[in-house]
Design an enzyme around this catalytic site. Structure first.
Site: not given
Length: 476
Positions: A391-393
């Site tokens: 997951a990232c922004d």
């Protein structure tokens, strides 16, 4: 006090992520509009009056409705998306400008009201009347909000939009717009790049592009020049791991458009933020001097995407803005790297410095080298995990790259585990293992505390991936 600062930073990141989360899933539609505009309008490469008819309805109706739907869905799933889209029609019809800001307000607001309304009679509806109540409550609420948006919210947002546009024009008229980089570049390193670009700058830039055919605001955050200059400086004058990995990072940052890759290199020597700021100022000043800009969103911030969205007459100005920004950033970063008395650290130790800068509890270099189990939550690694989520922004840039690297390692190890990437705000509830950049792990834990969390220091450094794969093999 440091905990309070860390909490504030996380809240700011969450709000910024929510803003960009309404735009990012619809980037394909924005790019399609930009390409049609660049190619088929009267001043485009191949003018075509019939195809150009798509331009105006798309920017006035389709794109705001997509934003309103996405914002509503983020709050209350599909039901929130539907009522958010309906309410967005009110701000569209009530104004004469593209209502991106209005959609970003009324979409989530209507969905939130729908969610609260549903809770009022949850469990109180007689059997057989659920569909009737649900459909009519959604229709009545979204209809009321559409009318309210038409009469009140739309005109108010239009006024706000005009104030923001006037502010930008005012800065340009007195040649102060380049100073925006003094705030944008440090904010990017705090992983607010998507929020700044897609949540703040893009709506104003798209409105400008609709009026005059282009906008330099598309390149305030997306210009790959400053990051390229810093990575080049490390390639020539860096030491150790940073020098070895910088050339690979250049390909990912400049061609792939994943700017997050160079953030740890700045955090190794925080004074290098001056190089990024100098490059950003130079890029905007060059665009202003040549009156150059893009016709649409360049996402990701790759030089290929930038060139694809460049206005037909502005290639010289845009290319110079990227080249000069990279050159100035390179010169400043090189000077700082050669003259700085600060001892060199590796990328892992840079993460400790990052936590100190952001008000978190810092880890020593020895702590960053501890096994995965020691830097994750106290819960144990699942025995038979079905999925690993990176997951990232925004869920499209660094997470896609990290997931690709990890997916290949999982495959080579013969493990039957699905590896996917997503935005932190959209983490699935059934995720077994969540992998995030160390700066984003607190948000991931807050979103999904029951999962097994793994923090990585650098997207190019796969040691944590190897440790995780080895633990999974031993566990099975």
């Amino acid at each position: 006090m440091s905990g309070e600062k860390g909490g504030i930073k996380v809240k700011i990141q969450q709000f910024g992520s929510f803003l960009s989360g309404m735009i990012m899933p619809n980037i394909g539609a924005f790019i399609a509009w930009g390409l049609i505009t660049a190619i088929f309008i009267p001043k485009g490469w191949w003018p075509n009056a019939d195809i150009a008819k798509l331009v105006d309805p798309t920017i006035k109706y389709l794109l705001p409705i997509l934003i309103g739907y996405t914002g509503g869905k983020l709050v209350y799933d599909v039901r929130g998306g539907v009522v958010g889209a309906m309410a967005t029609m009110g701000v569209i019809v009530g104004t004469d400008i593209p209502m991106f800001l209005g959609a970003m307000i009324v979409g989530p607001l209507t969905a939130w009201l729908m969610k609260k309304t549903d809770k009022l009679w949850e469990g109180k509806i007689k059997a057989g009347f659920e569909m009737l109540v649900n459909n009519f409550s959604a229709g009545i609420l979204s209809g009321i909000l559409a009318i309210l948006s038409l009469i009140v919210i739309g005109p108010a947002v239009e006024g706000l939009d005009n104030i923001l546009a006037a502010g930008v024009e005012g800065l340009m008229s007195v040649h102060l717009l380049p100073l925006v980089s003094l705030f944008v570049e440090p904010a990017k390193v705090l992983f607010l790049n998507n929020a700044i670009n897609h949540g703040v700058l893009s709506p104003i830039a798209i409105d400008q592009a609709h009026q005059v055919g282009k906008s330099l605001l598309f390149l305030v955050e997306a210009n790959p020049g400053p990051g390229l200059g810093i990575l080049l400086a490390y390639s020539f004058f860096g030491k150790g791991t940073a020098k070895q990995t910088a050339p690979g990072a250049i390909i990912i940052q400049f061609l792939g458009g994943i700017h997050e890759i160079y953030f740890p290199y700045i955090l190794m020597k925080p004074i290098l933020i001056l190089a990024a700021m100098a490059g950003g100022v130079t890029g905007i000043a060059t665009l202003s001097l040549f009156h150059a800009g893009l016709v649409g969103v360049a996402s990701p911030g790759s030089i290929l995407a930038v060139l694809a969205m460049t206005a037909r007459t502005d290639y010289v100005g845009v290319i110079l803005a990227v080249v000069l920004a990279a050159l100035v950033s390179f010169l400043v970063a090189s000077l700082l790297l050669k003259t700085s008395k600060q001892p060199d650290t590796d990328l892992a130790a840079a993460e400790s410095k990052m936590h100190e800068m952001k008000g978190k509890k810092a880890m020593t270099p020895s702590q960053t080298a501890t096994p995965v189990a020691e830097v994750t939550e106290q819960n144990t690694l699942p025995t038979n995990p079905r999925s690993i989520i990176f997951a990232c922004d925004a869920g499209m840039g660094s997470s896609a790259m990290g997931a690709s690297v990890l997916r290949n390692k999982i495959k080579k190890a013969g493990l039957d585990i699905e590896v996917k990437n997503t935005a932190i705000s959209q983490l699935p509830d059934n995720a077994d293992i969540v992998v995030t950049h160390q700066d984003l792990t607190p948000r991931a834990k807050e979103k999904l505390p029951t999962a097994y969390h793994v923090s990585v220091e650098n997207f190019l450094n796969s040691s944590k991936y190897d440790e995780l794969v080895e633990e999974l093999k031993n566990n099975q």
